[in-house]
Design a protein around this motif. Sequence first.
Motif, mmCIF file in Angstrom:
data_model
loop_
_atom_site.group_PDB
_atom_site.id
_atom_site.type_symbol
_atom_site.label_atom_id
_atom_site.label_comp_id
_atom_site.label_asym_id
_atom_site.label_seq_id
_atom_site.Cartn_x
_atom_site.Cartn_y
_atom_site.Cartn_z
ATOM 1 N N LEU A 139 -16.134 -24.953 0.642
ATOM 2 C CA LEU A 139 -14.733 -25.369 0.578
ATOM 3 C C LEU A 139 -14.610 -26.887 0.639
ATOM 4 O O LEU A 139 -15.417 -27.548 1.290
ATOM 5 C CB LEU A 139 -13.958 -24.778 1.755
ATOM 6 N N PRO A 140 -13.576 -27.431 -0.012
ATOM 7 C CA PRO A 140 -13.357 -28.876 0.130
ATOM 8 C C PRO A 140 -13.082 -29.208 1.599
ATOM 9 O O PRO A 140 -12.495 -28.389 2.320
ATOM 10 C CB PRO A 140 -12.113 -29.147 -0.722
ATOM 11 N N SER A 141 -13.496 -30.405 2.060
ATOM 12 C CA SER A 141 -13.400 -30.700 3.496
ATOM 13 C C SER A 141 -11.951 -30.778 3.963
ATOM 14 O O SER A 141 -11.659 -30.615 5.138
ATOM 15 C CB SER A 141 -14.147 -31.980 3.834
ATOM 16 N N GLU A 142 -11.016 -30.994 3.031
ATOM 17 C CA GLU A 142 -9.602 -31.042 3.429
ATOM 18 C C GLU A 142 -9.060 -29.638 3.729
ATOM 19 O O GLU A 142 -7.931 -29.492 4.197
ATOM 20 C CB GLU A 142 -8.753 -31.696 2.331
ATOM 21 N N GLY A 143 -9.828 -28.589 3.449
ATOM 22 C CA GLY A 143 -9.399 -27.221 3.741
ATOM 23 C C GLY A 143 -8.710 -26.590 2.540
ATOM 24 O O GLY A 143 -8.226 -27.278 1.643
ATOM 25 N N ILE A 144 -8.650 -25.265 2.539
ATOM 26 C CA ILE A 144 -8.159 -24.531 1.369
ATOM 27 C C ILE A 144 -6.672 -24.812 1.102
ATOM 28 O O ILE A 144 -6.250 -24.940 -0.042
ATOM 29 C CB ILE A 144 -8.453 -23.007 1.472
ATOM 30 N N TRP A 145 -5.861 -24.933 2.163
ATOM 31 C CA TRP A 145 -4.429 -25.144 1.954
ATOM 32 C C TRP A 145 -4.158 -26.499 1.292
ATOM 33 O O TRP A 145 -3.456 -26.578 0.274
ATOM 34 C CB TRP A 145 -3.652 -25.048 3.269
ATOM 35 N N LEU A 214 -6.577 -18.755 -1.750
ATOM 36 C CA LEU A 214 -5.628 -18.855 -0.629
ATOM 37 C C LEU A 214 -5.211 -17.489 -0.064
ATOM 38 O O LEU A 214 -5.249 -17.292 1.152
ATOM 39 C CB LEU A 214 -4.409 -19.688 -1.034
ATOM 40 N N PRO A 215 -4.838 -16.515 -0.919
ATOM 41 C CA PRO A 215 -4.468 -15.206 -0.324
ATOM 42 C C PRO A 215 -5.648 -14.482 0.312
ATOM 43 O O PRO A 215 -5.464 -13.470 0.975
ATOM 44 C CB PRO A 215 -3.924 -14.395 -1.510
ATOM 45 N N ARG A 216 -6.874 -15.009 0.085
ATOM 46 C CA ARG A 216 -8.039 -14.367 0.699
ATOM 47 C C ARG A 216 -8.442 -15.032 2.007
ATOM 48 O O ARG A 216 -9.444 -14.648 2.625
ATOM 49 C CB ARG A 216 -9.199 -14.349 -0.305
ATOM 50 N N LEU A 217 -7.670 -16.034 2.430
ATOM 51 C CA LEU A 217 -7.905 -16.634 3.748
ATOM 52 C C LEU A 217 -7.509 -15.588 4.795
ATOM 53 O O LEU A 217 -6.385 -15.089 4.787
ATOM 54 C CB LEU A 217 -7.040 -17.892 3.906
#
Length: 411
Positions: A139-145, A214-217
Amino acid sequence: MNDPSSQAYKKARRQYLKTTRNRDPNIDKAWTPFRAAEKHFKARFPPPDFAKVLDLATLDASRAPEVAAGIWAGKSDAVETRAFVTKSGIKGYAFPSMPGLILLPGLLSPEKQRELIRWSLVEHSRQPNETNLDIHYRLPSEGIWNAYVRDGSAIVHPRPIEADTEYIKQNPGPRKLIDNIPADTTNFECLSNVSKPLAPPSSTIQPATCSDLLPRLRWANIGWFYHWGTKQYDFSKGKIPVHDTIRKICKDAVQSVDWKEIFSSTNFDWGPNGPDWMDWQENYEPDAGIVNFYQTNDTLMAHVDRSEICATSPLVSISLGHAAVFLIGGLTRETEPIPILLRSGDVVIMSGPACRRAYHGVPRILENTLPPHMADVVDDPEWSTYKNYMDSTRININVRQVFPKDFDPVF
Ligand SMILES: O=C(O)CCC(=O)C(=O)O
Ligand SMILES: [Fe+2]
């Protein structure tokens, strides 16, 4: 859906008849009372009986728009409760059949609820906190959201498979609930020394866009690292401090309850060190937990949270967004659980020997129950991105205390 002449009811009935045509008529006789309740509330047909579900928002006139927004409403007297006023002057409910279970309905204001949703997504679901998506994706370090908000079509790549790593099988998606040994101060060292193999990246995982992911978080860890494969904390990775806002909500909630009134007339076995409720005012200190993200079709099966060394100190659980049916039973699945409708802003405390390690689960997220204060907020145009996500989501912030305050972990 509850109206037999509606299209939704007829469709659910057709589906039910189709899937149950060849079912063993005695199948439900083998179910434990907990399993039977889970099945009841999960079922699309026949629709679950909400007259048996405790719904304390129905007593609060200020929450009438929220109750009216969904077609689901329970009853304020479906389960025996004892109302009390907390030290901070708000209404709380205790359960005579389960001392240690506390419900603080609507404890959090609409503004606080929105703040916690933003926190969960923007600040918390990113490194260094682990999420279920980290198991398979880089994942990008800024997070999925944050990555999704910047560019939903950005591609996220799977983690490469490292051939020499000892893997255990674990899938992304819903939490896998396996039986584990209840933690205590005597087996803690042995538990913390068990090797914690990494979860396996799967060779079948394909690159995906941020909008797909995102919906899989499903979850983001809080505090001490938790290993979902072994259901144990991995103390070697150290601890990330519990965010001040969350810590304060939990401490205020725990300190606002008069625990003497809850426990002084009970005579439970509190274990070798005896009761600790008289110390919670001073010594309760959350140090771990999880943020759960549920899409409306998700469920959380019956389980006990028993990896924490503290077996009785309060677990604080905050509900946000869509409402859900929460079931809480006893120390085995043989106890019939109490069904409670949890709505956005409600806070539950699970504590003491009868409740902290009781079976519980979430068999149903109730569709169309997003409260009106989660809809577009006029003076906050940015909220609409959150609103779109929350249109299919419930968030639960579940906070625990792993170590007693005077217990010094040696690693
Ligand atoms: O979502 C909830 O209300 C409960 C979550 C829970 O039981 C857990 O995280 O262990
Ligand atoms: Fe739990």
